[in-house]
Design an enzyme around this catalytic site. Sequence first.
Site, PDB file in Angstrom:
ATOM      1  CE  LYS A   1      26.854 -42.581 -20.204  1.00 59.47           C
ATOM      2  NZ  LYS A   1      27.574 -41.557 -21.136  1.00 59.47           N
TER       3      LYS A   1
ATOM      4  CG  ASP B   1      34.219 -39.719 -22.643  1.00 60.79           C
ATOM      5  OD1 ASP B   1      34.572 -40.842 -22.799  1.00 60.79           O
ATOM      6  OD2 ASP B   1      33.357 -39.576 -21.545  1.00 60.79           O
TER       7      ASP B   1
END
Length: 459
Positions: free
Chosen positions: A158, A194
């Site tokens: 990312k 997550d």
Amino acid sequence: MSAVTDKIKEICQDLILSDEKIVQVRDLMNKEINKGLGRETNPQAKIKCFPTYVRQLPNGKETGKFLALDLGGTNFRVLLIELAGGIAHSKMVSKIFAVPNDIMVGPGEQLFDHIAQCLSVFMHEHGVQNEKIPLGFTFSFPCRQEGLTKGVLVTWTKGFSCSNVEGKDVVSMLNDAIRRRGDVEIDVLAVLNDTTGTLMSCAYKNPECRIGLIIGTGTNACYVEKLDKVGTWDGDFSEPQQVVINLEWGAFGDDGCLDFIFTEYDRDVDTNSINVGKQVFEKMISGMYMGELAGLALRRLCREGLLFNGKGSERFNERGSFHTKYISEIEGEKNGEMVNCQAILDELGVTGYTDEDCRHVRYVCELVSRRAAALVCAGLACLLNRIGEKHAVVAVDGSVYRYHPAFHNLMTAGISKLIDPGLGFDLMLSEDGSGRGAALVAAVAARVTAEKAELALAS
């Protein structure tokens, strides 16, 4: 589904999975999970089945103040949650902080100093700077977990490339940065991803929750597994004899076991991706790729003169021009309505299209989304069968599940056909797994520690 010509059905046939093939995918998933859980077989397994070291789920008795830190991109969030034993009594405040570009690519120590500074600012703003508060840390980068409070970064993604972090424990680096400041006291009780947070967030509201699922830009799942089935487990075997397993199921099929359902469109998406041959299951399901899969099929139909009279447009023919959100928008209309489809074709510069063209575009979108849902169903049915409880709740989050108009219903119907007799399930939308879920992991860790201390005193 919309009425379509036989020729179009024939060309798109590969995108339709028979019931037999879906069952085959479910059974292959189970075989691969067993391989991932086995100590000897794990090194060869594509589904890595990482133990998260999360052993207990919330029981509603968690009380106190907890912080959550959610780092997974160019922004990160800090949350403060106050629990008073039950959903009705929880309060939450949060703030988003930026990670400047120079920090994303600078020294690792500088990144964690920046995070520690933002934590301090947040705690001072909310008047809790003099309290020692437990924290749950959602770190959404590839990590090798070696304990509830130890996560070693495998590789940055990312756009991050901070030096001297890969191969190191991110919790230690955060603790060191907090100590260097010396103006707040924070007790980092857990590091998680997550998907685990998604499970925990729902488990707080529903004690029957056993599975966490994300279907968004990417896809992953976790579930509660019995310790005696986890050959890679290196912790103790105290009660409860269970642990949440982070599957990393996006890599299912990386060994070629799903080639029997691979289409020319899947091959094209894979060949043109940044990680060729990797995350095969994810590329057939997730929001990052669904739009392009539909776009490739539509462009082929156009080339063969079966769509738009063989005339697309420069924009339509560009790779990546057909977005996943278009699928949700087109399928969100009642059958026969075409306003959204027409607006999308206008946006793509396609002219002279007919109502029949719009029906065919919708047909392709439906095939891609139904196949994605069927594959998710195969995976979830596999997990529900492994868990074997009469009723289990699946916590779900992610943009595809949230915004695709039919995904929930497709999943409910598909899973029902694939689970063992006598088993039941519900799908539950998870609220803020990466934030609230992280605080709950810390809250459960704090509760367990307090309960152990009470037992020790009593004996």
